[in-house]
Design an enzyme around this catalytic site. Structure first.
Site, PDB file in Angstrom:
ATOM      1  N   ILE A  15       0.696  -1.251   0.030  1.00  0.00           N
ATOM      2  CA  ILE A  15       0.021   0.211  -0.014  1.00  0.00           C
ATOM      3  C   ILE A  15       0.917   1.284   0.007  1.00  0.00           C
ATOM      4  N   LEU A  38      13.120  -2.399   3.785  1.00  0.00           N
ATOM      5  CA  LEU A  38      13.531  -3.367   2.682  1.00  0.00           C
ATOM      6  C   LEU A  38      13.552  -4.835   3.370  1.00  0.00           C
ATOM      7  N   THR A 103       8.173  -3.971  15.637  1.00  0.00           N
ATOM      8  CA  THR A 103       8.177  -2.831  14.426  1.00  0.00           C
ATOM      9  C   THR A 103       6.758  -2.116  14.681  1.00  0.00           C
ATOM     10  N   THR A 128      -6.026  -0.550  10.750  1.00  0.00           N
ATOM     11  CA  THR A 128      -6.479  -1.640  10.047  1.00  0.00           C
ATOM     12  C   THR A 128      -7.896  -1.762  10.682  1.00  0.00           C
ATOM     13  N   ASP A 129      -8.837  -2.561  10.172  1.00  0.00           N
ATOM     14  CA  ASP A 129     -10.171  -2.943  10.547  1.00  0.00           C
ATOM     15  C   ASP A 129      -9.970  -4.030  11.422  1.00  0.00           C
ATOM     16  N   GLU A 130      -8.839  -4.517  11.452  1.00  0.00           N
ATOM     17  CA  GLU A 130      -8.863  -5.857  12.209  1.00  0.00           C
ATOM     18  C   GLU A 130      -8.678  -5.464  13.808  1.00  0.00           C
ATOM     19  N   TYR A 155      -0.865  -9.909  15.259  1.00  0.00           N
ATOM     20  CA  TYR A 155      -0.905  -8.709  14.378  1.00  0.00           C
ATOM     21  C   TYR A 155      -1.948  -7.730  14.794  1.00  0.00           C
ATOM     22  N   ALA A 157      -3.237  -7.071  17.266  1.00  0.00           N
ATOM     23  CA  ALA A 157      -3.190  -6.731  18.729  1.00  0.00           C
ATOM     24  C   ALA A 157      -1.814  -5.683  18.750  1.00  0.00           C
ATOM     25  N   LYS A 159      -1.273  -3.875  16.086  1.00  0.00           N
ATOM     26  CA  LYS A 159      -1.902  -2.710  15.443  1.00  0.00           C
ATOM     27  C   LYS A 159      -2.638  -1.787  16.375  1.00  0.00           C
ATOM     28  N   ASN A 185      -7.149  -4.704   1.403  1.00  0.00           N
ATOM     29  CA  ASN A 185      -6.764  -4.017   0.230  1.00  0.00           C
ATOM     30  C   ASN A 185      -6.516  -5.059  -1.001  1.00  0.00           C
ATOM     31  N   LYS A 194      -0.788 -13.177   0.487  1.00  0.00           N
ATOM     32  CA  LYS A 194      -2.225 -12.583   0.845  1.00  0.00           C
ATOM     33  C   LYS A 194      -3.032 -13.331  -0.237  1.00  0.00           C
ATOM     34  N   VAL A 211      -7.576 -22.735   0.594  1.00  0.00           N
ATOM     35  CA  VAL A 211      -8.582 -22.065   1.373  1.00  0.00           C
ATOM     36  C   VAL A 211      -8.940 -22.542   2.906  1.00  0.00           C
TER      37      VAL A 211
HETATM   38  P1  NAD Z   1       3.362  -4.655   3.541  1.00  0.00           P
HETATM   39  O1  NAD Z   1       3.765  -5.942   4.261  1.00  0.00           O
HETATM   40  O2  NAD Z   1       3.277  -4.912   2.149  1.00  0.00           O
HETATM   41  O3  NAD Z   1       4.600  -3.767   3.434  1.00  0.00           O
HETATM   42  C1  NAD Z   1       5.090  -3.409   4.694  1.00  0.00           C
HETATM   43  C2  NAD Z   1       6.461  -2.389   4.268  1.00  0.00           C
HETATM   44  O4  NAD Z   1       6.756  -1.823   5.689  1.00  0.00           O
HETATM   45  C3  NAD Z   1       7.495  -3.138   3.531  1.00  0.00           C
HETATM   46  O5  NAD Z   1       7.975  -2.270   2.529  1.00  0.00           O
HETATM   47  C4  NAD Z   1       8.468  -3.487   4.553  1.00  0.00           C
HETATM   48  O6  NAD Z   1       9.599  -3.459   3.995  1.00  0.00           O
HETATM   49  C5  NAD Z   1       8.327  -2.067   5.534  1.00  0.00           C
HETATM   50  N1  NAD Z   1       8.763  -2.521   6.971  1.00  0.00           N
HETATM   51  C6  NAD Z   1       8.552  -3.390   7.785  1.00  0.00           C
HETATM   52  N2  NAD Z   1       9.364  -3.441   8.875  1.00  0.00           N
HETATM   53  C7  NAD Z   1       9.848  -2.070   8.746  1.00  0.00           C
HETATM   54  C8  NAD Z   1      10.660  -1.403   9.792  1.00  0.00           C
HETATM   55  N3  NAD Z   1      10.982  -2.024  10.943  1.00  0.00           N
HETATM   56  N4  NAD Z   1      11.144   0.033   9.276  1.00  0.00           N
HETATM   57  C9  NAD Z   1      11.008   0.208   8.134  1.00  0.00           C
HETATM   58  N5  NAD Z   1      10.119  -0.385   7.288  1.00  0.00           N
HETATM   59  C10 NAD Z   1       9.674  -1.646   7.652  1.00  0.00           C
HETATM   60  O7  NAD Z   1       2.339  -4.283   4.097  1.00  0.00           O
HETATM   61  P2  NAD Z   1       0.819  -3.367   3.631  1.00  0.00           P
HETATM   62  O8  NAD Z   1      -0.071  -4.449   3.093  1.00  0.00           O
HETATM   63  O9  NAD Z   1       1.181  -2.282   2.270  1.00  0.00           O
HETATM   64  O10 NAD Z   1       0.357  -2.638   4.705  1.00  0.00           O
HETATM   65  C11 NAD Z   1       0.823  -1.196   4.921  1.00  0.00           C
HETATM   66  C12 NAD Z   1       0.257  -0.845   6.247  1.00  0.00           C
HETATM   67  O11 NAD Z   1      -1.244  -0.680   5.986  1.00  0.00           O
HETATM   68  C13 NAD Z   1       0.325  -1.653   7.561  1.00  0.00           C
HETATM   69  O12 NAD Z   1       0.511  -0.540   8.506  1.00  0.00           O
HETATM   70  C14 NAD Z   1      -1.016  -2.425   7.665  1.00  0.00           C
HETATM   71  O13 NAD Z   1      -1.252  -2.585   8.906  1.00  0.00           O
HETATM   72  C15 NAD Z   1      -1.819  -1.416   7.046  1.00  0.00           C
HETATM   73  N6  NAD Z   1      -3.179  -1.998   6.483  1.00  0.00           N
HETATM   74  C16 NAD Z   1      -3.095  -3.057   5.395  1.00  0.00           C
HETATM   75  C17 NAD Z   1      -4.200  -3.478   4.801  1.00  0.00           C
HETATM   76  C18 NAD Z   1      -4.067  -4.527   3.697  1.00  0.00           C
HETATM   77  O14 NAD Z   1      -4.898  -5.104   3.354  1.00  0.00           O
HETATM   78  N7  NAD Z   1      -2.813  -4.861   3.181  1.00  0.00           N
HETATM   79  C19 NAD Z   1      -5.525  -2.920   5.242  1.00  0.00           C
HETATM   80  C20 NAD Z   1      -5.462  -1.991   6.113  1.00  0.00           C
HETATM   81  C21 NAD Z   1      -4.359  -1.553   6.936  1.00  0.00           C
HETATM   82  O1  DAU Z   2      -8.458  -6.417   7.195  1.00  0.00           O
HETATM   83  C1  DAU Z   2      -7.296  -5.567   6.993  1.00  0.00           C
HETATM   84  C2  DAU Z   2      -6.182  -6.661   6.968  1.00  0.00           C
HETATM   85  O2  DAU Z   2      -6.128  -7.377   5.581  1.00  0.00           O
HETATM   86  C3  DAU Z   2      -4.927  -5.895   7.044  1.00  0.00           C
HETATM   87  O3  DAU Z   2      -4.814  -5.426   8.285  1.00  0.00           O
HETATM   88  C4  DAU Z   2      -3.821  -7.060   6.972  1.00  0.00           C
HETATM   89  O4  DAU Z   2      -2.474  -6.466   7.006  1.00  0.00           O
HETATM   90  C5  DAU Z   2      -3.916  -7.759   5.743  1.00  0.00           C
HETATM   91  O5  DAU Z   2      -3.065  -8.841   5.461  1.00  0.00           O
HETATM   92  C6  DAU Z   2      -5.167  -8.582   5.673  1.00  0.00           C
HETATM   93  O6  DAU Z   2      -5.396  -9.467   6.689  1.00  0.00           O
HETATM   94  P1  DAU Z   2      -6.335 -10.774   6.237  1.00  0.00           P
HETATM   95  O7  DAU Z   2      -5.897 -11.900   7.129  1.00  0.00           O
HETATM   96  O8  DAU Z   2      -7.713 -10.415   5.944  1.00  0.00           O
HETATM   97  O9  DAU Z   2      -5.798 -10.979   4.895  1.00  0.00           O
HETATM   98  P2  DAU Z   2      -5.274 -12.450   4.105  1.00  0.00           P
HETATM   99  O10 DAU Z   2      -5.067 -12.185   2.598  1.00  0.00           O
HETATM  100  O11 DAU Z   2      -4.179 -13.096   4.835  1.00  0.00           O
HETATM  101  O12 DAU Z   2      -6.442 -13.390   4.332  1.00  0.00           O
HETATM  102  C7  DAU Z   2      -7.808 -13.075   3.691  1.00  0.00           C
HETATM  103  C8  DAU Z   2      -8.650 -14.046   4.133  1.00  0.00           C
HETATM  104  O13 DAU Z   2      -8.560 -15.389   3.446  1.00  0.00           O
HETATM  105  C9  DAU Z   2      -8.670 -14.490   5.513  1.00  0.00           C
HETATM  106  O14 DAU Z   2     -10.040 -14.707   6.146  1.00  0.00           O
HETATM  107  C10 DAU Z   2      -7.843 -15.763   5.602  1.00  0.00           C
HETATM  108  C11 DAU Z   2      -8.039 -16.371   4.218  1.00  0.00           C
HETATM  109  N1  DAU Z   2      -6.958 -17.181   3.662  1.00  0.00           N
HETATM  110  C12 DAU Z   2      -5.637 -16.356   3.335  1.00  0.00           C
HETATM  111  C13 DAU Z   2      -4.537 -17.124   3.074  1.00  0.00           C
HETATM  112  C14 DAU Z   2      -3.255 -16.475   2.924  1.00  0.00           C
HETATM  113  C15 DAU Z   2      -6.958 -18.378   2.904  1.00  0.00           C
HETATM  114  O15 DAU Z   2      -7.989 -18.998   3.077  1.00  0.00           O
HETATM  115  N2  DAU Z   2      -5.976 -19.072   2.480  1.00  0.00           N
HETATM  116  C16 DAU Z   2      -4.817 -18.485   2.374  1.00  0.00           C
HETATM  117  O16 DAU Z   2      -3.959 -19.018   1.904  1.00  0.00           O
END
Ligand code: NAD
Ligand code: DAU
Length: 339
Positions: A15, A38, A103, A128-130, A155, A157, A159, A185, A194, A211
């Protein structure tokens, strides 16, 4: 005219990476500094198209490294901090929670201290909504900004802990902050651990898709570019101290998501493999985004248009995800799944 300096942490990740590109292109008058450690989740190849631009720069650092962060803030005098950097994968937090505390909690506290010492216009904490825990399957229930914080995974907890620190720095020191809580996202550069990118990459390779449980858990999906426009609005217009939920009413069961991708790629549902459920697996997430809509935000993608765009992107950018799958990721996958 003085240029505005924006620090984006985690700008080499999914993101944060999309947000860096969005900001560099949309605001040529802003200097965008991408700070990232990185880790396995970060890569800079995604920024090939912007790295030569004058308003983009990169700093490699750990957000939990107090000395490095303090001297960067002293040198740069940022107006905005948009804080994405985190350990983000729930499954990894179940196997190894420690780095999530390091972190997500300590790293956030270091950034807050630096913002407090050197002064900023706005600190946006991307959460995050989590943190709200889980909802039951009643489609009339949603997470609002007033829903109690009840995280269930290490995770979420971590956040939630960082959210509370951000809130406390506002209440105690008057730091100008916003907390955003977004739903799941998806979109370009989503790391293939993911669900959505894992499914797309495995289906394209005719491999089984794991799944969890019965596949009926529900997530509320938002295209990453809609998340970027929401954060843009919050950083400029958000009222100090407020929390904003971000979501676009796109609830799907995991099984629906996987089947949609399989159908779009003209493959068979035989690729689906039901595996052991995730520990503490949250049943359902669903966001009420009314407060952000009242600030003026609307998403541009539905799940149908967004997933079509995303699948097309993965087809066009095979080299990006194939290079990830061929590295350390392979060991992770084998440890995590036995399929
Ligand atoms: P991501 O894992 O793709 O990216 C995380 C980035 O943070 C990476 O580039 C990593 O190198 C960097 N990083 C990790 N530890 C670090 C440290 N100690 N110092 C500096 N950089 C560091 O994550 P994402 O999915 O892009 O999520 C970004 C943010 O959005 C997170 O805070 C996550 O909690 C939040 N978020 C994610 C989602 C989702 O669906 N992916 C939804 C809601 C909120
Ligand atoms: O809701 C926001 C969160 O969404 C972010 O805060 C997290 O950073 C992000 O990773 C994401 O968390 P989820 O756990 O919801 O995403 P994930 O893609 O890991 O899983 C989505 C759903 O799919 C979840 O119910 C678990 C399921 N799943 C996931 C994987 C990786 C499977 O069934 N099989 C899988 O292999």
């Amino acid at each position: 005219m003085t240029r505005i300096k924006v620090l984006v942490t985690g700008g080499a990740g999914f993101i944060g990476g999309n947000f860096v590109q969005y900001m560099v292109n949309k605001y040529p008058d802003y200097d965008i500094v991408n700070l990232d450690l990185l880790t396995y989740a970060g890569d800079l190849t995604k920024h090939a198209g912007i790295e030569s631009k004058d308003n983009y720069s990169f700093v490699k650092a750990d957000i939990a490294d107090r000395q490095a962060i303090m001297s960067l803030f002293e040198q740069e005098q940022f107006q905005y901090v948009i804080h994405f950097a985190a350990e983000s994968h729930v499954d990894r937090s179940i196997t190894d929670p420690g780095i999530f505390v390091q972190t997500n909690v300590l790293g956030t506290q270091v950034l807050l201290d630096a913002a407090k010492v050197y002064g900023i216009t706005k600190f946006v904490h991307v959460s995050t909504d989590e943190v709200y825990g889980e909802l039951d399957f009643d489609p009339q229930t949603f997470f609002t900004e007033d829903t109690p914080i009840q995280p269930n995974s290490p995770y979420s907890a971590s956040k939630a802990s960082s959210d509370l620190l951000v809130r406390a720095y506002h209440e105690t020191y008057g730091l100008p902050v916003n907390i955003t809580r977004c739903s799941n996202n998806y979109g370009p550069y989503h790391f293939p651990e993911k669900l959505i990118p894992l499914t797309i990459s495995r289906v394209l390779n005719d491999q089984k898709v794991p799944v969890y449980g019965d596949g009926r858990n529900i997530r509320d999906w938002l295209h990453v570019w809609d998340h970027c426009s929401a954060i843009d609005l919050v950083m400029h217009e958000g009222i100090n101290g407020e929390v904003y939920n971000i979501g676009g009413h796109n609830e799907r069961t995991n099984l629906e998501v996987v089947k949609t991708i399989i159908r779009a790629l003209h493959k068979s549902n035989d690729l689906i493999e039901f595996v052991k459920d995730r520990l503490g697996h949250d049943k359902r997430y669903a966001i009420d985004p009314t407060k952000l809509e009242q600030l003026g935000w609307q998403p541009t993608y539905t799940f149908d248009t967004g997933i079509e765009q995303t699948i097309a992107w993965y087809l066009e950018h095979k080299e990006w995800w194939e290079q990830i799958l061929s590295g350390e990721y392979q060991n992770y996958f084998e440890k995590q799944y036995s399929i």
